[in-house]
Design a protein around this motif. Sequence first.
Motif, PDB file in Angstrom:
ATOM      1  N   GLN A  55      -1.818  -9.679   2.910  1.00  0.00           N
ATOM      2  CA  GLN A  55      -0.932  -9.611   1.743  1.00  0.00           C
ATOM      3  C   GLN A  55      -1.680  -9.773   0.426  1.00  0.00           C
ATOM      4  O   GLN A  55      -1.252  -9.244  -0.597  1.00  0.00           O
ATOM      5  CB  GLN A  55       0.217 -10.618   1.849  1.00  0.00           C
ATOM      6  CG  GLN A  55      -0.181 -12.063   1.858  1.00  0.00           C
ATOM      7  CD  GLN A  55      -0.543 -12.571   3.238  1.00  0.00           C
ATOM      8  OE1 GLN A  55      -0.499 -11.847   4.216  1.00  0.00           O
ATOM      9  NE2 GLN A  55      -0.909 -13.839   3.300  1.00  0.00           N
ATOM     10  N   ARG A  57      -4.297  -8.298  -0.397  1.00  0.00           N
ATOM     11  CA  ARG A  57      -4.855  -6.990  -0.747  1.00  0.00           C
ATOM     12  C   ARG A  57      -3.784  -6.004  -1.209  1.00  0.00           C
ATOM     13  O   ARG A  57      -4.103  -4.930  -1.697  1.00  0.00           O
ATOM     14  CB  ARG A  57      -5.596  -6.416   0.450  1.00  0.00           C
ATOM     15  CG  ARG A  57      -6.742  -7.307   0.863  1.00  0.00           C
ATOM     16  CD  ARG A  57      -7.288  -6.945   2.183  1.00  0.00           C
ATOM     17  NE  ARG A  57      -8.118  -8.052   2.660  1.00  0.00           N
ATOM     18  CZ  ARG A  57      -8.651  -8.109   3.844  1.00  0.00           C
ATOM     19  NH1 ARG A  57      -8.458  -7.122   4.707  1.00  0.00           N
ATOM     20  NH2 ARG A  57      -9.373  -9.133   4.208  1.00  0.00           N
ATOM     21  N   PHE A  58      -2.526  -6.388  -1.048  1.00  0.00           N
ATOM     22  CA  PHE A  58      -1.411  -5.501  -1.389  1.00  0.00           C
ATOM     23  C   PHE A  58      -0.381  -6.243  -2.257  1.00  0.00           C
ATOM     24  O   PHE A  58       0.768  -6.421  -1.856  1.00  0.00           O
ATOM     25  CB  PHE A  58      -0.760  -4.976  -0.103  1.00  0.00           C
ATOM     26  CG  PHE A  58      -1.674  -4.116   0.711  1.00  0.00           C
ATOM     27  CD1 PHE A  58      -1.781  -2.757   0.448  1.00  0.00           C
ATOM     28  CD2 PHE A  58      -2.443  -4.652   1.730  1.00  0.00           C
ATOM     29  CE1 PHE A  58      -2.633  -1.958   1.184  1.00  0.00           C
ATOM     30  CE2 PHE A  58      -3.302  -3.863   2.478  1.00  0.00           C
ATOM     31  CZ  PHE A  58      -3.392  -2.511   2.208  1.00  0.00           C
ATOM     32  N   ASP A  60       1.253  -5.285  -4.776  1.00  0.00           N
ATOM     33  CA  ASP A  60       2.392  -4.430  -5.107  1.00  0.00           C
ATOM     34  C   ASP A  60       3.443  -4.462  -3.996  1.00  0.00           C
ATOM     35  O   ASP A  60       4.648  -4.506  -4.257  1.00  0.00           O
ATOM     36  CB  ASP A  60       1.950  -2.996  -5.398  1.00  0.00           C
ATOM     37  CG  ASP A  60       0.936  -2.441  -4.401  1.00  0.00           C
ATOM     38  OD1 ASP A  60       0.333  -3.223  -3.628  1.00  0.00           O
ATOM     39  OD2 ASP A  60       0.731  -1.218  -4.394  1.00  0.00           O
ATOM     40  N   LEU A  61       3.013  -4.489  -2.742  1.00  0.00           N
ATOM     41  CA  LEU A  61       3.954  -4.577  -1.629  1.00  0.00           C
ATOM     42  C   LEU A  61       4.604  -5.951  -1.564  1.00  0.00           C
ATOM     43  O   LEU A  61       5.792  -6.076  -1.265  1.00  0.00           O
ATOM     44  CB  LEU A  61       3.265  -4.276  -0.298  1.00  0.00           C
ATOM     45  CG  LEU A  61       2.852  -2.839  -0.074  1.00  0.00           C
ATOM     46  CD1 LEU A  61       2.208  -2.692   1.297  1.00  0.00           C
ATOM     47  CD2 LEU A  61       4.033  -1.907  -0.201  1.00  0.00           C
ATOM     48  N   LEU A  78       1.609   0.821   6.745  1.00  0.00           N
ATOM     49  CA  LEU A  78       1.086   0.753   5.386  1.00  0.00           C
ATOM     50  C   LEU A  78       0.534   2.118   5.012  1.00  0.00           C
ATOM     51  O   LEU A  78      -0.246   2.707   5.769  1.00  0.00           O
ATOM     52  CB  LEU A  78      -0.054  -0.259   5.303  1.00  0.00           C
ATOM     53  CG  LEU A  78       0.290  -1.723   5.430  1.00  0.00           C
ATOM     54  CD1 LEU A  78      -0.989  -2.534   5.587  1.00  0.00           C
ATOM     55  CD2 LEU A  78       1.074  -2.184   4.245  1.00  0.00           C
ATOM     56  N   VAL A  80      -0.892   4.586   1.473  1.00  0.00           N
ATOM     57  CA  VAL A  80      -1.322   4.571   0.075  1.00  0.00           C
ATOM     58  C   VAL A  80      -1.235   5.987  -0.481  1.00  0.00           C
ATOM     59  O   VAL A  80      -1.688   6.947   0.146  1.00  0.00           O
ATOM     60  CB  VAL A  80      -2.753   4.003  -0.079  1.00  0.00           C
ATOM     61  CG1 VAL A  80      -3.269   4.204  -1.488  1.00  0.00           C
ATOM     62  CG2 VAL A  80      -2.775   2.533   0.278  1.00  0.00           C
ATOM     63  N   ARG A  96      -8.130   0.005  -0.170  1.00  0.00           N
ATOM     64  CA  ARG A  96      -7.200  -1.098  -0.454  1.00  0.00           C
ATOM     65  C   ARG A  96      -7.331  -2.203   0.587  1.00  0.00           C
ATOM     66  O   ARG A  96      -7.318  -3.385   0.260  1.00  0.00           O
ATOM     67  CB  ARG A  96      -5.752  -0.602  -0.475  1.00  0.00           C
ATOM     68  CG  ARG A  96      -5.358   0.316  -1.595  1.00  0.00           C
ATOM     69  CD  ARG A  96      -5.124  -0.393  -2.914  1.00  0.00           C
ATOM     70  NE  ARG A  96      -4.265  -1.536  -2.866  1.00  0.00           N
ATOM     71  CZ  ARG A  96      -2.948  -1.541  -3.078  1.00  0.00           C
ATOM     72  NH1 ARG A  96      -2.329  -0.421  -3.364  1.00  0.00           N
ATOM     73  NH2 ARG A  96      -2.263  -2.653  -3.031  1.00  0.00           N
ATOM     74  N   ALA A 104      -7.669  -6.467  -6.026  1.00  0.00           N
ATOM     75  CA  ALA A 104      -6.438  -5.864  -5.515  1.00  0.00           C
ATOM     76  C   ALA A 104      -5.470  -5.397  -6.603  1.00  0.00           C
ATOM     77  O   ALA A 104      -4.927  -4.300  -6.494  1.00  0.00           O
ATOM     78  CB  ALA A 104      -5.749  -6.829  -4.550  1.00  0.00           C
ATOM     79  N   ALA A 108      -4.188  -1.639  -6.922  1.00  0.00           N
ATOM     80  CA  ALA A 108      -2.745  -1.399  -6.772  1.00  0.00           C
ATOM     81  C   ALA A 108      -2.216  -0.528  -7.908  1.00  0.00           C
ATOM     82  O   ALA A 108      -1.342   0.315  -7.699  1.00  0.00           O
ATOM     83  CB  ALA A 108      -1.994  -2.723  -6.706  1.00  0.00           C
ATOM     84  N   ALA A 113       0.562   1.292  -2.976  1.00  0.00           N
ATOM     85  CA  ALA A 113       0.814   1.203  -1.539  1.00  0.00           C
ATOM     86  C   ALA A 113       2.310   1.274  -1.260  1.00  0.00           C
ATOM     87  O   ALA A 113       3.140   0.933  -2.108  1.00  0.00           O
ATOM     88  CB  ALA A 113       0.243  -0.100  -0.992  1.00  0.00           C
TER      89      ALA A 113
END
Length: 143
Positions: A55, A57-58, A60-61, A78, A80, A96, A104, A108, A113
């Motif tokens: 999480q 690394r992401f 935005d998610l 996942l 991108v 990513r 990250a 992002a 993502a």
Amino acid sequence: MRRWSRCRRRPGRSSRPYAAVAYEQKFDGHRAILFTPAAPGGRVLLQTRRGSLVQDRFPDLVAAAEQLPGGLVLDGELLVWDPEAGGLSFEALQRRAAARARMAPALAARLPAHFVAFDVLQADGTELLAAKRRFRVSGGWCQ
């Protein structure tokens, strides 16, 4: 999810048709499970098929998943989007996934993502694995 419009017959068997067959589109991404916190103040977790938590690394998610109901567990993929290429990019996903937490947010912004959910494994803290998959993916659990 789509279903075959006609039933197929089993070769060399009786005339009983196959049960309805479900299939999903294949994306070029990484399989993951998304967990929303069951209690206020908890963290959204994003776990790979191998058990790694990604999480960080992401972000935005994570920000998007914070808008979902608590106690939700989703199985999905996942992906991108590469705006320069105008499509999904496995190479961008690998960048990513390999990024450190401090890089990250910048990645992002450049390479957004997405999480495509295939199945609802838990809703409102209640495990749904015993329920038929058709019920879980149709949203029948939220009524």
